[in-house]
Every structure is written in structure tokens, then in C-alpha cells.
Write an enzyme that holds these catalytic residues in place. Structure first.
Site, PDB file in Angstrom:
ATOM      1  CD  GLU A 100      -2.550  -1.070   2.747  1.00 21.68           C
ATOM      2  OE1 GLU A 100      -3.656  -1.594   2.825  1.00 21.68           O
ATOM      3  OE2 GLU A 100      -2.005  -0.476   3.721  1.00 21.68           O
ATOM      4  CB  CYS A 101       0.636   4.383   0.085  1.00 20.99           C
ATOM      5  SG  CYS A 101       0.866   6.145  -0.271  1.00 20.99           S
ATOM      6  N   GLY A 102       3.358   3.726   0.274  1.00 18.86           N
ATOM      7  CA  GLY A 102       4.797   3.619   0.419  1.00 18.86           C
ATOM      8  C   GLY A 102       5.291   2.206   0.171  1.00 18.86           C
ATOM      9  CB  THR A 161      -3.360  -0.081  -4.798  1.00 20.09           C
ATOM     10  OG1 THR A 161      -4.120   1.116  -5.028  1.00 20.09           O
ATOM     11  CG2 THR A 161      -3.640  -0.567  -3.387  1.00 20.09           C
TER      12      THR A 161
END
Length: 464
Positions: free
Chosen positions: A328-330, A419
């Protein structure tokens, strides 16, 4: 059965008014008096809860009527009321911003609100704004104003005299840099990085509030008890332990720390064990059945992540073994081929998925979205100031809460799901269980279903 507990909702006309600083100082002031204070943060924010947890010496969780749901929020408040002397809720953005807003949450649970306002550069106008906010809706109860960054007693008097009697000036807070909380590009600095500095600022903040007389002001009738109720139907909503005997490895260190406590709690309810590890410092992954790479600040530690070759090889081998990976993200940036940091220096990353990530200054993306996964819809949010390019075809896009344009891309590379979205696991426990321990049926169908969704959104068709 209901339970009563004093509660206050800390709101403001906009971001940047001092909500978090004052909520943290108020929590510390009350803790110093020996009170057990349970603080919640309205909205999906990760960083403010870390700060507020350190100030209150209690865990702090997010309350959001859309992402978590009304029943979840109701039960969390009820559970807190059972064991607390006071509940504090810090709002998000301006008190009426968003759908649902801070005011919606306060109104739903009948929690009195205090307005925090930075009054630098205005006097009677501050009273006009506060009065307008207090009377904007008839289903909220605003019990007072705290004037932050007040220049003098004369300044405070001008504000006090122009307020209606129904909206008292609870305190005027002098301008002082000693209580300000350190920030960086995504918000506040993580609490664990600056514990000693925060402790000094919390105690200075508590003194700051006491000098302003807030200790006496927040007593009765402001702290009259609020009645909270349990969610009866949750008694029969037993979560099946579908991850029983499964171990989830979770990245957690200075580079990866955006983890909802609610997500960890759900993994336990699903029967899983979890073990934390550090991609920065550990030589390899712990033994596990699935891997979760949450968000954080990999861009601040990109060089060290890049040069921990044994950890990179360990994660690559884990993915090659076809075990589930959620990024997720990072964590998603970490799975790409390269990451360009804030100094425009490029570093090699895991290369689990094609593409390059790069920071992009002050521009960013944020907002509530639903991840339209083959396993089921999972609610969450996006908040980042980076971009990714040269990535493969997404299997789906996030569905924005209030807009028809496609949201964040969702990728699947083998057993990796990646994502920018931060997922709130309790919004769909069955989908999370399937994501971390997929059945053959879901695995085989995922690419076909997901790519169809992605194409439909690109062509302008709304997919739910």
C-alpha cells in the site's frame, strides 16, 4: 444498556488552526491530573493519531462514518466510554468539510463541539465566523471558542465582547513556538522519531492551556456526560477465523508505519498471527504465509532500503514462492523498480512490479476511495505526494466516494496486490481474508474480472 461519559469534539473552520496541537495539550493536561483520556481522530489520518497517542498515553484510533461505518464508530465510542474519564475527538479539516464531515460525526453521537480558531489578524471577525459556524446547523451543539494565536488580553477582550452569550470564549492562547508540532511533506513527523521533543512540547502545551484558564473552563457544564450505546446486532456478527494458523509478516519501522490498529485487531479476529519486521534493518523476512507492506516514508530512507540487499532478495524470493503480498502506498513504491527521492536521487527498489516511483513536491493526491478488488470491495483512502510511471495495466481502479473519475490504479503481479490506496480492513473482513489467503477460484478469476473493471472505468462506465 447504555453508558455515560463526558466527551468533547475539537473542531475548526479549516486545517492549520491548531486542532492537533491543542487536542494533544488538552489530553496531556488531563492525564497529568490522573484522568484516563481516550482520544479519537476523525477521518483516515495516520500521523495525528501517533502524536495524540503519545500525548494521552492511550492508543488512538480513527473514526470515519464512511470508511469505517456508523456501527463501527458507535461501538468504538461505547467501548471507550466504559473505561474512560473523558473522550476527546479531534476533527478533520473544517468542521463541515467532507461527506460525512466532522459535524456529521458529532451530530450523530450528540457530542458537544469546541471551535479552535487561529485569530491572528482579526478580532470581531473571529466572533462572526465562530457564531456562523455554531449556528450553521441546528443538530450540533457548539459550547465554546478557543482563540489560538491571540496577541494580547485586549485582543481577547474584543473577541469575547462580540460573541453571543451562548458561545463563550473558553480561552485565549498566547502565541508561542514551544508547543508547535514538527511537520513534513505528508503532515506531522512520526511520533516515535521525536519522542523526547514531543514530551517537552506536550508538557509545555499543558502549561499553556493552564495559564489560559482552560483547566477550569472545561469543567461542568462543558463536561456533562454523553450517553453511548452498544451496537446490538454486532453480537451476532461473528467473524469467521478464516486466517487461522496463518502468519502475516508486516513491515514496520521508520520507513513503513502507516498501520491502522483496527487492521491489526481484525487480523487477530480472523485467527491470524502477525510478526513485525524492518525492511531497513533486518537481514531477511521472518517465516510467514503472507506479507503486508504498508504505507510510510520510504522516500526518506530510500538509500538504506536500496542497499539492504539481503532483505530485498528475501522479499523477492517470498514473492517468487507465490505467497500473497499486499503493498500500500509507500509499500507500493518499495515494490517498484526504482524510487526517486526528494533530492531527485534515484534508488533501486524490489522490482516486484514494473515501474518507477518519484516524489513530486507539494502536489499530491488524497481522498476516500473503494478498492474494487476481485475478492470484494474494500474501503480506504489515498494520500501521497509521489507518482508512478511505466507501470503495467491495472486490474482495477479505486472508486471515488463522490466523483465518477477513476481513482488510484490497482495492480496485480502474480500474488502481489499493489496500489496507492490504504485499505481499512474491517470494511470487508471476508475480502481481506481472501486477499491474504486466496482460494484457487479467486486467484484464477482475478485478472479477468479486474481488467474488465479497469477497462470499464477507463471507458467511462461506473463499476461497483
Amino acid at each position: 444498556m447504555s453508558v455515560t461519559c463526558p466527551a468533547l469534539f475539537i473542531a475548526a473552520p479549516a486545517s492549520g488552526q491548531g486542532k492537533t496541537t491543542i487536542t494533544a495539550a488538552l489530553a496531556r493536561m488531563l492525564v497529568r491530573q490522573g484522568k484516563r483520556v481516550q482520544v479519537f481522530k476523525c477521518g483516515p489520518d495516520y500521523l495525528d493519531p501517533q502524536i495524540l497517542s503519545q500525548a494521552s498515553k492511550q492508543g488512538v484510533e480513527q473514526l470515519d462514518l464512511w470508511m469505517a461505518g456508523e456501527d463501527y464508530c458507535q461501538q468504538m465510542l461505547f467501548d471507550a466510554a466504559l473505561q474512560s474519564d473523558l473522550i476527546l475527538i479531534e476533527g478533520v479539516m473544517g468542521m463541515f468539510d467532507g461527506e460525512p464531515s466532522s459535524a456529521d460525526l458529532a451530530a450523530r453521537f450528540n457530542i458537544p463541539m469546541i471551535i479552535i480558531m487561529d485569530v491572528k489578524g482579526m478580532a470581531q471577525t473571529a466572533s462572526a465566523i465562530a457564531t456562523g459556524l455554531a449556528n450553521f446547523r441546528d443538530d450540533i451543539n457548539v459550547v465554546g471558542l478557543i482563540a489560538n494565536n491571540c496577541g494580547s488580553e485586549r485582543h481577547a477582550q474584543l473577541i469575547r465582547d462580540s460573541l453571543p452569550t451562548s458561545l463563550p470564549l473558553l480561552a485565549s492562547l498566547e502565541r508561542t513556538p514551544m508547543v508547535a508540532l514538527p511537520e513534513r511533506h505528508l503532515g506531522l513527523v512520526q511520533a516515535e522519531e521525536i519522542i523526547e521533543e514531543l514530551e517537552s512540547r506536550f508538557n509545555a502545551g499543558a502549561d499553556w492551556l493552564e495559564r489560559a484558564g482552560l483547566e477550569e473552563m472545561i469543567k461542568q457544564p462543558l463536561l456533562s456526560p454523553v450517553e453511548f450505546y452498544p451496537v446490538e446486532k454486532l453480537k451476532n456478527n461473528i467473524i469467521q477465523p478464516s486466517l487461522k494458523n496463518k502468519t502475516i509478516a508486516i513491515a514496520r519501522d521508520k520507513a513503513f508505519s502507516f498501520i491502522y490498529d483496527a487492521n491489526l485487531r481484525l487480523l487477530k479476529q480472523l485467527g491470524a498471527q502477525y510478526v513485525f519486521f524492518s525492511p531497513l534493518n533486518d537481514p531477511h523476512l521472518p517465516s510467514a504465509d503472507a506479507l503486508w507492506l504498508p504505507g510510510g516514508y520510504p522516500e526518506l530512507h530510500a538509500e538504506k532500503l536500496s542497499t539492504n540487499h539481503s532483505m530485498k532478495l528475501s522479499i523477492q524470493q517470498f514473492h517468487q514462492s507465490k505467497k500473497p503480498v499486499l503493498a500500500e502506498c509507500g509499500g507500493y513504491l518499495y515494490t517498484l523498480e526504482t524510487l526517486t527521492d526528494l533530492d531527485n536521487k534515484q534508488h533501486s527498489m524490489l522490482g516486484l512490479i514494473q515501474g518507477e516511483g518519484a516524489m513530486r513536491g507539494k502536489r499530491g493526491c488524497q481522498g476516500m476511495q473503494t478498492a474494487a478488488l476481485p475478492e470484494g470491495n474494500i474501503r480506504g483512502h489515498a494520500h501521497h505526494r509521489s507518482r508512478s510511471v511505466n507501470t503495467p495495466e491495472p486490474i482495477a481502479y479505486g472508486i471515488r466516494q463522490r466523483h465518477s473519475a477513476p481513482g488510484e490504479a490497482i495492480y496485480r503481479e502474480g500474488t502481489l496486490t499493489a496500489t496507492y490506496l490504504h485499505l481499512f480492513f474491517p470494511s470487508n473482513p471476508a475480502a481481506i481474508a481472501q486477499l491474504l489467503c486466496p482460494s484457487k477460484e479467486v486467484s484464477n478469476a482475478s485478472a479477468e474480472i479486474g481488467i474488465t473493471k479497469a477497462k470499464n472505468i477507463e471507458e467511462g462506465h461506473y463499476v461497483s
